[in-house]
Design a protein around this motif. Structure first.
Motif, PDB file in Angstrom:
ATOM      1  N   LEU A  52      32.912   1.040  34.480  1.00 39.03           N
ATOM      2  CA  LEU A  52      33.824   1.235  33.347  1.00 39.03           C
ATOM      3  C   LEU A  52      34.692   2.474  33.546  1.00 39.03           C
ATOM      4  O   LEU A  52      35.749   2.594  32.944  1.00 39.03           O
ATOM      5  CB  LEU A  52      33.029   1.368  32.046  1.00 39.03           C
ATOM      6  N   SER A  53      34.247   3.396  34.408  1.00 41.66           N
ATOM      7  CA  SER A  53      35.061   4.583  34.667  1.00 41.66           C
ATOM      8  C   SER A  53      36.262   4.232  35.527  1.00 41.66           C
ATOM      9  O   SER A  53      37.286   4.889  35.464  1.00 41.66           O
ATOM     10  CB  SER A  53      34.239   5.650  35.396  1.00 41.66           C
ATOM     11  N   ILE A  54      36.132   3.177  36.333  1.00 39.04           N
ATOM     12  CA  ILE A  54      37.209   2.847  37.251  1.00 39.04           C
ATOM     13  C   ILE A  54      38.457   2.418  36.495  1.00 39.04           C
ATOM     14  O   ILE A  54      39.560   2.821  36.837  1.00 39.04           O
ATOM     15  CB  ILE A  54      36.746   1.759  38.251  1.00 39.04           C
ATOM     16  N   ASN A  55      38.297   1.628  35.425  1.00 36.47           N
ATOM     17  CA  ASN A  55      39.498   1.322  34.640  1.00 36.47           C
ATOM     18  C   ASN A  55      39.551   2.168  33.373  1.00 36.47           C
ATOM     19  O   ASN A  55      40.320   1.884  32.469  1.00 36.47           O
ATOM     20  CB  ASN A  55      39.611  -0.172  34.341  1.00 36.47           C
ATOM     21  N   ARG A  56      38.722   3.207  33.345  1.00 34.79           N
ATOM     22  CA  ARG A  56      38.725   4.202  32.272  1.00 34.79           C
ATOM     23  C   ARG A  56      38.452   3.597  30.904  1.00 34.79           C
ATOM     24  O   ARG A  56      38.837   4.152  29.881  1.00 34.79           O
ATOM     25  CB  ARG A  56      40.062   4.946  32.245  1.00 34.79           C
ATOM     26  N   LEU A  57      37.784   2.448  30.850  1.00 38.72           N
ATOM     27  CA  LEU A  57      37.368   1.921  29.557  1.00 38.72           C
ATOM     28  C   LEU A  57      36.290   2.818  28.980  1.00 38.72           C
ATOM     29  O   LEU A  57      35.983   2.769  27.795  1.00 38.72           O
ATOM     30  CB  LEU A  57      36.839   0.492  29.691  1.00 38.72           C
ATOM     31  N   ILE A  58      35.705   3.645  29.837  1.00 39.77           N
ATOM     32  CA  ILE A  58      34.626   4.524  29.417  1.00 39.77           C
ATOM     33  C   ILE A  58      35.099   5.488  28.331  1.00 39.77           C
ATOM     34  O   ILE A  58      34.340   5.933  27.494  1.00 39.77           O
ATOM     35  CB  ILE A  58      34.064   5.282  30.651  1.00 39.77           C
ATOM     36  N   ALA A  78      51.566   3.281  46.674  1.00 38.89           N
ATOM     37  CA  ALA A  78      51.361   4.637  46.172  1.00 38.89           C
ATOM     38  C   ALA A  78      49.900   4.779  45.751  1.00 38.89           C
ATOM     39  O   ALA A  78      49.268   3.809  45.352  1.00 38.89           O
ATOM     40  CB  ALA A  78      52.268   4.886  44.979  1.00 38.89           C
ATOM     41  N   VAL A  79      49.358   5.978  45.869  1.00 38.08           N
ATOM     42  CA  VAL A  79      47.962   6.185  45.503  1.00 38.08           C
ATOM     43  C   VAL A  79      47.900   6.961  44.190  1.00 38.08           C
ATOM     44  O   VAL A  79      48.592   7.960  44.012  1.00 38.08           O
ATOM     45  CB  VAL A  79      47.210   6.944  46.613  1.00 38.08           C
ATOM     46  N   LEU A  80      47.117   6.452  43.258  1.00 33.42           N
ATOM     47  CA  LEU A  80      47.020   7.066  41.936  1.00 33.42           C
ATOM     48  C   LEU A  80      45.569   7.471  41.682  1.00 33.42           C
ATOM     49  O   LEU A  80      44.654   6.703  41.955  1.00 33.42           O
ATOM     50  CB  LEU A  80      47.472   6.058  40.876  1.00 33.42           C
ATOM     51  N   ASP A  81      45.379   8.687  41.169  1.00 32.45           N
ATOM     52  CA  ASP A  81      44.014   9.101  40.813  1.00 32.45           C
ATOM     53  C   ASP A  81      43.730   8.679  39.371  1.00 32.45           C
ATOM     54  O   ASP A  81      44.255   9.257  38.424  1.00 32.45           O
ATOM     55  CB  ASP A  81      43.869  10.612  40.957  1.00 32.45           C
ATOM     56  N   LEU A  82      42.902   7.633  39.236  1.00 31.04           N
ATOM     57  CA  LEU A  82      42.633   7.096  37.899  1.00 31.04           C
ATOM     58  C   LEU A  82      41.835   8.071  37.042  1.00 31.04           C
ATOM     59  O   LEU A  82      41.878   8.017  35.829  1.00 31.04           O
ATOM     60  CB  LEU A  82      41.871   5.769  38.008  1.00 31.04           C
ATOM     61  N   PRO A  88      48.970   5.812  28.889  1.00 31.65           N
ATOM     62  CA  PRO A  88      50.033   4.799  29.043  1.00 31.65           C
ATOM     63  C   PRO A  88      50.052   4.189  30.443  1.00 31.65           C
ATOM     64  O   PRO A  88      50.255   2.984  30.606  1.00 31.65           O
ATOM     65  CB  PRO A  88      51.320   5.586  28.773  1.00 31.65           C
ATOM     66  N   GLN A  89      49.805   5.023  31.451  1.00 30.98           N
ATOM     67  CA  GLN A  89      49.761   4.535  32.822  1.00 30.98           C
ATOM     68  C   GLN A  89      48.603   3.556  33.010  1.00 30.98           C
ATOM     69  O   GLN A  89      48.739   2.521  33.654  1.00 30.98           O
ATOM     70  CB  GLN A  89      49.544   5.731  33.738  1.00 30.98           C
ATOM     71  N   ARG A  94      45.307  -1.712  33.714  1.00 31.17           N
ATOM     72  CA  ARG A  94      44.267  -2.628  33.242  1.00 31.17           C
ATOM     73  C   ARG A  94      44.870  -4.001  33.047  1.00 31.17           C
ATOM     74  O   ARG A  94      45.919  -4.141  32.434  1.00 31.17           O
ATOM     75  CB  ARG A  94      43.711  -2.158  31.892  1.00 31.17           C
ATOM     76  N   GLY A  95      44.219  -5.018  33.538  1.00 30.37           N
ATOM     77  CA  GLY A  95      44.738  -6.375  33.372  1.00 30.37           C
ATOM     78  C   GLY A  95      45.692  -6.744  34.485  1.00 30.37           C
ATOM     79  O   GLY A  95      45.542  -7.776  35.113  1.00 30.37           O
ATOM     80  N   ALA A  96      46.671  -5.872  34.770  1.00 32.03           N
ATOM     81  CA  ALA A  96      47.652  -6.211  35.807  1.00 32.03           C
ATOM     82  C   ALA A  96      47.088  -5.964  37.197  1.00 32.03           C
ATOM     83  O   ALA A  96      47.238  -6.776  38.093  1.00 32.03           O
ATOM     84  CB  ALA A  96      48.922  -5.410  35.598  1.00 32.03           C
TER      85      ALA A  96
END
Lengths: 582, 280
Positions: A52-58, A78-82, A88-89, A94-96
């Motif tokens: 759940l931390s990976i998509n920050r639902l946590i 591009a690399v993003l640090d979740l 908003p990002q 999530r989902g996409a």
């Protein structure tokens, strides 16, 4: 090449002071494109929190990421640090880019919206499709998860579909925007084995088609074999071992992994069935319980004058007998009538027809010297939270008109010790015990009246595998010591193999096959038994394919006055018979 | 008990509510025991409509009676009525709620429809009706207010009782053959203590308000005995010449209800397992 997902030293905490209450403590792993990582662990190991931390639902569950990084390679490389991304990002990701499916398909869908609307929402949000385009996309999505008759099913609301179908809908929603990462959090735990096998097969097929990466979370190491490329084993918030599937399963190096692999009930097609206590009909011992032609029907009423419009045939003509010291396992899927059978034996549900040899007396424990007792599935719900263990254990004695005297006290203490709990437990409350300990308490309570038969209704299903193994061992020991007969209700073939002498397979309210455990498991005769056995996940069946089967269980609702055709049985061997299929 | 008290004082609004309710209980006790600065019904003719001063802390009324003393006596009177009526409602509501939940089917229907009818009337209107029929007085107000709040307790008990009845520990109790009375008292009632405690605290606030309303309309406490509602009623015509006659009883009612509501909210947080942290 950079991996799709790279997690480094992830730490997640809960509560007012997340740093002090860390649940995940420094987990690192990489996930390559198209790879499947299985995260395995028992409850409380932090596996779901990690996912759940990976998509920050946590964030919505009260958790906070206290350290580490989660680098996701996005579609444009591009690399993003979740871990530090803003909300908003994340909404766009999530989902996409990251899809998710949850454990309970029944509760993850909105019950008042049609499934079509709910699938379309994903297309509307992420692809901007509306109207007919969205509907067409939703239909394609349902086709993709092999739901037959997709166009019509779009108009269904969730209550009209079975659990397995709903989980397919959830998968369709999660995959709607072709995410490159799918997180599946125990997606089959709430489902029956045969349905579980179908969902697993579907996931494997979809993965091959789309080339997505999957993080698969499960407590069942047996399930991992069919789907994972790599395995990570978690315990107490830390990854104790990770590596290639074959290496982990065949040469586990960490003691906890070895323990898990050892504790998980291996299904061995009847080879591991119990050999003690073979039944010997000629000896002339009386059965502890005899059930003859049990029928339980729940009438359906409708209309203003509530006239009968039919009945749910929950149990339709079940016969079996149970010898002292013997375990009969009743195996079947949810809705097959196995729990109703157990409840009818105990008098918790009124039977429409049929007789029990000891049932009438056993239904009221007060009138029988050695009554039938029961251990329930959920150890958290079957003990009154407001009573001390002493009051809980004393209840059966009080209920049967006995007094709580020194003798009762001594029995309570000795039973507690016998089930492996300290004598000092008497003054404590249920919430001070773990799930496994509570189930031991329930067993002790059931033994207070010195029963002849104990009904175990999914008694170990809610427990973690290692606890499950210990409780099963305890049950076998108690059976030998007190000469108990067990009626063991379960859906889990591997557990059944460990404890049963005989097995009755129940399907749609009727026994379809009954007999000696080794014989039924090794040489199943009825097609349903075969299907059930083929669906059992084991670590020996790696990457084995399971045929997708979308048939649903036949409806149990019958018109008034309906009687099933009398069963014809075919005998195989000394103690094994199966219903002749139409 | 000690743990709950400590938790109340660890809870923000619980502390305020607890102190308010504590002070009121003390005042009510002093008022009931007659330990007031002056006799609440003695008329000091010379000092009629005296503004608050050192001798008369909250002034005097039209008949020269000390407002502070009458206020204390009134609090005592209002609290007595509120406590007894809530006790009545709790007992009656719990019994009927448990009966409805346990017996089910027809009994459930009958009991709950009666409660629906009672609930359909506004509280004060129903209390008025009962008092008008039975004649005004302290004990008729107790019964009237008790009946008015019974349906709320019936509902508060029935809902959770129904869900407890379906829990596995009740099924387990049936398998040993436990008697219905044992199951209802040990398994149902014991688990209902927490929601009932919260409800009692909140109901006390409503009962105080209803008692004040009845007395204001002249159907509760009868003069010359003091009651908060009666004092407010007496002050109506003197609002401009002697505002203290209205301000002090009005504030007394408001603050007491605030106190009980704050305490009720705190208890709800403390006893609800979902917000159990407050206890830890």
């Amino acid at each position: 090449m950079t991996p799709l997902l790279s997690v480094r030293d992830l730490r997640v905490g809960f509560g007012r002071d997340p740093r002090a209450n860390e649940v995940v403590r420094g987990v690192s792993f990489d996930l390559a494109d198209g790879e499947t990582l299985a995260i395995v662990g028992e409850s409380g190991s932090g596996k779901s929190v990690t996912a759940l931390s990976i998509n920050r639902l946590i964030d919505f569950g009260g958790g906070r990421i206290t350290g580490g990084s989660i680098a996701l390679k996005r579609a444009n490389a591009a690399v993003l640090d979740l871990a530090s991304a803003r909300e908003p990002q994340l909404t766009g990701i999530r989902g996409a880019e990251i899809g998710m499916i949850f454990q309970e398909p029944m509760t993850s869908l909105n019950p008042v919206l049609t499934i079509g609307t709910q699938i379309e929402e994903s297309f509307r949000l992420h692809r901007g499709l509306t109207g007919r385009q969205a509907t067409a996309a939703a239909r394609d999505a349902l086709d993709r998860v092999r739901i037959p008759d997709a166009a019509r099913r779009l108009k269904y609301t969730p209550n009209q579909l079975s659990g397995g179908m709903l989980q397919r809908v959830m998968i369709a929603i999660a995959l709607a925007c072709n995410p490159r990462l799918l997180i599946a959090d125990e997606p089959t735990t709430a489902l029956d084995v045969t349905v579980q096998a179908q969902i697993m097969a579907l996931l494997a097929e979809l993965k091959r088609e789309t080339g997505m990466s999957v993080i698969f979370i499960t407590h069942d190491i047996g399930l991992v074999a069919g789907i994972a490329d790599r395995v990570m084993v978690m315990q107490n918030g830390q990854a104790v071992e990770q590596g290639e599937l074959n290496q982990i399963l065949d040469h586990p190096s960490h003691p906890y992994t070895q323990h898990l692999l050892h504790a998980v009930p291996h299904f061995a097609n009847g080879r591991a069935a119990r050999a003690d206590g073979q039944r010997d009909k000629d000896a002339g011992t009386k059965p502890a319980l005899e059930v003859d032609g049990l029928v339980v029907r729940f009438p359906l009423k409708s209309g203003f004058f509530s006239h009968a419009t039919g009945a749910v045939h929950a149990v339709d003509g079940v016969d079996f007998d149970l010898m002292p010291g013997e375990t009969l396992a009743i195996v079947g899927e949810s809705g097959s009538g196995k729990s109703t059978t157990a409840k009818a034996v105990l008098g918790l549900v009124r039977s429409t027809r049929g007789s029990f040899s000891v049932g009438a007396a056993a239904a009221s424990a007060a009138r029988s010297a050695r009554p039938v007792q029961m251990v329930f599935q959920n150890p958290y719900a079957s003990l009154n939270p407001r009573l001390t263990i002493e009051s809980i254990l004393a209840e059966p004695v009080i209920a049967t008109g006995g007094r709580v005297n020194a003798e009762t006290q001594a029995r309570m203490a000795s039973l507690l010790e016998r089930v492996g709990l300290p004598r000092t437990s008497l003054a404590r409350y249920p919430h001070e015990f773990s799930g496994g300990q509570r189930q031991r308490l329930c067993i002790a309570r059931a033994l207070m009246l010195n029963p002849s038969v104990v009904v175990l209704d999914e008694a170990v299903s809610a427990l973690d595998v290692s606890v499950q193994a210990m409780v099963l061992d305890l049950l076998v020991d108690l059976q030998r010591e007190f000469g108990l007969a067990y009626l063991f209700i379960s859906h889990d073939m591997a557990v059944v193999e460990r404890i049963a002498h005989r097995i009755a397979v129940i399907y749609a309210g009727q026994i379809v096959e009954i007999g000696d455990a080794a014989s039924v498991l090794s040489k199943p005769k009825h097609s349903y038994t075969k299907k059930l056995i083929a669906a059992v996940p084991t670590i020996d069946r790696r990457r084995e394919h399971f045929e997708l089967d979308t048939r649903q269980i036949p409806s149990l609702v019958r018109p008034p006055g309906f009687e099933p055709a009398p069963a014809r049985w075919e005998q195989f061997g000394r103690d094994h018979m199966a219903r002749v299929e139409a | 008990m000690k743990r709950i008290l400590r938790a109340i004082f660890g809870h923000g609004s619980g502390r305020i509510g607890g102190v308010i309710v504590g002070v009121y209980l003390l005042l009510a006790l002093l008022g009931l025991l007659g330990l007031t600065p002056h006799n609440p019904i003695t008329q000091y003719r010379i000092d009629r409509l005296h503004a608050p001063s050192a001798a008369y802390w909250m002034g005097t009324d039209l008949f020269g009676r000390d407002v502070a003393s009458r206020l204390m006596a009134g609090i005592g009177q209002s609290f007595t009525v509120a406590f007894f009526s809530v006790a009545f409602a709790t007992l009656a509501g719990t019994v009927m709620g448990l009966a409805a939940a346990w017996l089910g089917r027809r009994w459930d229907g009958i009991v709950m429809r009666i409660m629906d009818v009672l609930l359909a009337f506004p509280a004060i209107l129903l209390a008025l009706l009962i008092v008008t029929v039975a004649g005004p007085g302290t004990w008729t107000s107790v019964v009237a207010i008790g009946i008015v709040y019974t349906p709320i307790f019936t509902r508060v008990v029935r809902g959770p009782a129904l869900s407890l009845k379906a829990r596995e520990f009740v099924d387990a109790a049936r398998t040993f053959g436990s008697s219905p009375s044992y199951i209802v008292t040990r398994h149902l009632l014991l688990n209902l203590v927490a929601p009932l405690t919260v409800q009692v605290t909140l109901a006390l606030a409503w009962a105080l308000l209803t008692e004040a309303g009845l007395s204001f309309l002249g159907l509760g406490t009868q003069p010359p005995a003091a009651s908060l509602g009666l004092m407010l009623s007496d002050s109506r015509n003197l609002m401009e010449t002697a505002p203290w006659l209205m301000i002090f009883p009005g504030l007394a009612i408001m603050i007491s209800i605030l106190g009980f509501n704050l305490l009720g909210d705190a208890l709800r947080d403390i006893l609800d397992p979902k917000t159990r942290r407050a206890l830890a």
